[in-house]
Design a protein around this motif. Structure first.
Motif, PDB file in Angstrom:
ATOM      1  N   MET A  82       0.876  -1.164   0.000  1.00  0.00           N
ATOM      2  CA  MET A  82       0.000   0.000   0.000  1.00  0.00           C
ATOM      3  C   MET A  82       0.918   1.220   0.000  1.00  0.00           C
ATOM      4  SD  MET A  82      -3.202   0.954  -0.067  1.00  0.00           S
ATOM      5  CE  MET A  82      -4.258  -0.295   0.656  1.00  0.00           C
ATOM      6  N   ASN A  84       2.099   5.236  -0.199  1.00  0.00           N
ATOM      7  CA  ASN A  84       1.686   6.528   0.379  1.00  0.00           C
ATOM      8  C   ASN A  84       0.988   6.403   1.730  1.00  0.00           C
ATOM      9  OD1 ASN A  84       2.720   8.229  -1.556  1.00  0.00           O
ATOM     10  ND2 ASN A  84       0.828   8.416  -2.714  1.00  0.00           N
ATOM     11  N   LYS A  85       1.299   5.352   2.493  1.00  0.00           N
ATOM     12  CA  LYS A  85       0.654   5.166   3.795  1.00  0.00           C
ATOM     13  C   LYS A  85       0.975   6.284   4.777  1.00  0.00           C
ATOM     14  CE  LYS A  85      -1.764   1.775   5.551  1.00  0.00           C
ATOM     15  NZ  LYS A  85      -3.161   1.939   5.969  1.00  0.00           N
ATOM     16  N   PRO A  89      -5.516   9.184   3.701  1.00  0.00           N
ATOM     17  CA  PRO A  89      -6.111   8.043   2.991  1.00  0.00           C
ATOM     18  C   PRO A  89      -6.493   8.333   1.541  1.00  0.00           C
ATOM     19  CG  PRO A  89      -7.600   8.873   4.691  1.00  0.00           C
ATOM     20  CD  PRO A  89      -6.288   9.538   4.905  1.00  0.00           C
ATOM     21  N   TRP A  92      -3.588   6.935  -0.399  1.00  0.00           N
ATOM     22  CA  TRP A  92      -3.193   5.528  -0.300  1.00  0.00           C
ATOM     23  C   TRP A  92      -3.498   4.828  -1.618  1.00  0.00           C
ATOM     24  CZ3 TRP A  92      -5.776   4.081   5.064  1.00  0.00           C
ATOM     25  CH2 TRP A  92      -5.181   4.861   6.056  1.00  0.00           C
ATOM     26  N   ARG A 439     -11.500   7.554  -2.759  1.00  0.00           N
ATOM     27  CA  ARG A 439     -10.438   6.799  -2.115  1.00  0.00           C
ATOM     28  C   ARG A 439     -10.478   5.331  -2.544  1.00  0.00           C
ATOM     29  NH1 ARG A 439     -13.380   9.011   1.723  1.00  0.00           N
ATOM     30  NH2 ARG A 439     -13.819   6.967   2.641  1.00  0.00           N
TER      31      ARG A 439
END
Length: 623
Positions: A82, A84-85, A89, A92, A439
């Motif tokens: 995952m 861009n944690k 959000p 992500w 998202r």
């Protein structure tokens, strides 16, 4: 040979074609998938990976709509991350490293298991167009196959030309011939055509690499998956990728080949992808950089073939080899195949409607690289929408058009048909003005109900989505309604170095603090008990956390989107004469007449149309 008329014929079986064929067939259309090689269905022509920044959101959207890409990606993944944690959000982005051979095999197995879908292997040489309507296709053997609609997903095959140094030869992909005839037919029908370029790096023998000189890049400790369905599971073990760097010595060797590079000697005249430049382009444009990252990616569980991500090139093969041997860990590298560039025909996408049907020929749809995009995910999403809309048109039903506040797919298609593109278009989160709404975690909430309504997403998918929505909403309500005391709260707040509370407060307010995360909230006995009693999984917990922490941002963006929707509802008559409006700029009149926007909102997004032009248009239309 083909006695019946098909509802939908899909030409090309890459990512776009595969999704188009699956969607049309699953909706109930008699569908034929025609490809030059049935052995290469859904081939990963470039990197063995799916997802990434913004692309991962698209794969989730495809899955939420009932497409196959998410399921295939999960079943053939060798690593999950995952990305861009560390950010919010909205940023992500899920990504998998894939087993290239298993990916294509899984796609073929799923397509062969799809009802209403036939297959045929041959080159399509032309189109049957009568009175401005598509009537079918003609093959290289002279076979005519009739259909009520046709979806073209030709990838890089239309008059494809491969470049390696000073050598060039026709081909749609290494080892496969180019497709001819379709471009010529479309140009005769009045379409505008152009050329684009893309490239791919060398593939090497992993047994010849020294991984001890590279940085290991492992997958996530707790891997997730793409598909919202119960048909797949997260990985239980993963393969690592590796990272190394070029150097000034490598750059010098590459520069020695510039005089034989088709990019610099004028042989390649078309534009390549801005955000995935070749290695020679990188060292030329960023001459001050001493090194560039190279990602060393295995091509599967059991193969020793390795993809050198970041080293896309069309330089002569001897220069490629010499330069790579100067990279740390590649000193003894053996080549499987050199990198190459490929030029191919595309059709500026301003010639399309929002359904991806062409404006010139009724029943003809374009999807994928033929529209000027780059990337498996962008292609697959267009294929899915073209397949859906071809089916809906044939069965005289209303089209499915995704808006910019509903899906990245909606942003992608609207950008293409409204703004066009002169270089390969790649999706980014920054292209979406409502990315907090779009998202990766909520694509099922956004899209599964509308897909179920048209008959594509299954009842089981809808029920699963409704259960997830219900459970996450109930948990958010629990946080809003449940109070906590000073005594149980302050130790948790102080451990996170955030200001203590002076009196009891609602959990929602405590959880809203940026320093407090889900693990902190699970230290409250009430929260822990609620989760255990309701048997809530990680997906529900994550959804609830996002809804609590970002509720203000989400609400603000929803309000902005609703304002825009009002302009979306102001329709422009189909044959509106912009030349009648005297006070509008000449550029605006020309652009509006060419693109023929459907709504005032779409008109406002066209490059060269100013806010004052829109005001004049609204006044003229009596608004």
């Amino acid at each position: 040979m083909f006695l019946e008329e098909y509802d939908v014929i899909v030409v090309g079986a890459g990512h776009a074609g595969s999704e188009a064929a699956a969607a049309a067939a699953n909706l109930g259309s008699k569908t034929l998938l025609v490809t030059m090689s049935l052995q290469n269905i859904a081939q990963m022509s470039c990197n063995p990976a799916m997802g990434g920044i913004a692309k991962g959101q698209i794969v989730r959207e495809i899955d939420a709509l009932g497409g196959y890409s998410g399921i295939v990606s999960d079943r053939t993944a060798i690593q999950f991350k995952m990305l861009n944690k560390s950010k919010g959000p909205a940023m992500w982005s899920p990504r998998v490293q894939s087993d290239r051979m298993r990916f294509a095999e899984e796609w073929r197995m799923m397509l062969e298991g799809t009802p209403n879908l036939d297959f045929y292997q041959e080159m399509v040489k032309g189109l049957i167009i009568e009175d401005g309507k598509i009537k079918g296709i003609k093959t290289s053997l002279g076979v005519e196959i009739r259909s009520k609609s046709v979806v073209l997903t030709n990838g890089t095959f239309l008059n494809g030309l491969i470049h390696i140094g000073e050598k060039q030869f026709g081909g749609g992909r290494a080892g496969e011939s180019a497709a001819t005839g379709i471009t010529e037919d479309l140009v005769r029908a009045g379409f505008e055509a152009g050329r684009m370029k893309t490239g791919t790096p060398p593939r090497v023998d992993g047994r010849s690499l020294d991984y001890s000189k590279m940085n290991e890049e492992k997958g996530d400790a707790k891997p997730d998956k793409f598909s919202y369905s119960d048909l797949t599971s997260p990985l239980t073990h993963q393969r690592s990728c590796y990272m190394t760097y070029t150097s000034l010595d490598v750059h010098d060797i590459l520069r020695d080949g510039f005089d034989r590079s088709p990019m610099f000697n004028g042989r390649i005249k078309s534009l390549g992808p801005r955000y995935c430049p070749s290695i020679e382009d990188k060292i030329n444009r960023f001459a001050d950089k001493e090194r560039h990252q190279l990602f060393v990616e295995p091509e599967g569980w059991n193969t020793c073939e390795v993809y050198v991500n970041g080293f896309s090139t069309s330089l002569p093969e001897d220069i490629q080899f010499k330069a790579l041997r100067s990279v740390a860990g590649f000193e003894n590298v053996k080549f499987f195949r050199p990198g190459y560039a490929i030029e191919y025909d595309y059709f500026p996408p301003t010639q399309l409607k929002h359904t991806l049907e062409t404006k010139l020929v009724e029943g003809l749809y374009f999807a994928g690289q033929i529209n000027g995009t780059t990337g498996y995910e962008e292609a697959a999403s267009q294929g899915l929408m073209a397949g859906i809309n071809a089916h809906l048109k044939v069965h005289e039903k209303a089209p499915l058009i995704l808006k910019r506040d509903e899906a990245y797919i909606g942003v992608l298609i609207d950008d293409l048909i409204t703004k066009g593109t002169e270089e390969p278009y790649r999706m980014f989160t920054s292209r979406a003005e409502y990315r907090t709404l779009l998202r990766q975690d909520n694509a099922d909430f956004r899209l599964t109900p509308m897909s179920h309504e048209i008959g594509l997403a299954s009842e089981a998918r809808l029920r699963r989505m409704e259960k997830k929505l219900d459970e996450s909403e109930k948990m958010v309500a629990f946080f809003r309604e449940t109070s906590v005391s000073v005594a149980e709260t302050n130790p948790i707040l102080e451990a996170k170095e955030t200001a203590p509370i002076t009196q009891g407060d609602k959990m929602f307010k405590v959880f809203s603090r940026p320093q407090i995360d889900l693990e902190d909230m699970l230290k409250f006995e009430k929260v822990k008990a609620y989760v255990e009693e309701n048997n809530l999984d990680q997906e529900i917990l994550e959804q609830a956390e996002i809804q609590v922490k970002y509720s203000g941002y989400i609400e603000k963006e929803r309000n902005n989107a609703d304002k825009l929707t009002r302009l979306e509802e102001v329709k422009i008559p189909e044959n509106f004469d912009y030349d009648k409006i005297k006070s509008m700029s000449i550029e605006a009149k020309q652009k509006l007449s060419k693109i023929r926007p459907v709504t005032i909102s779409q008109a406002s997004r066209i490059s060269g149309v100013s806010p004052s032009d829109i005001s004049v248009l609204l006044i003229y239309m009596g608004r």
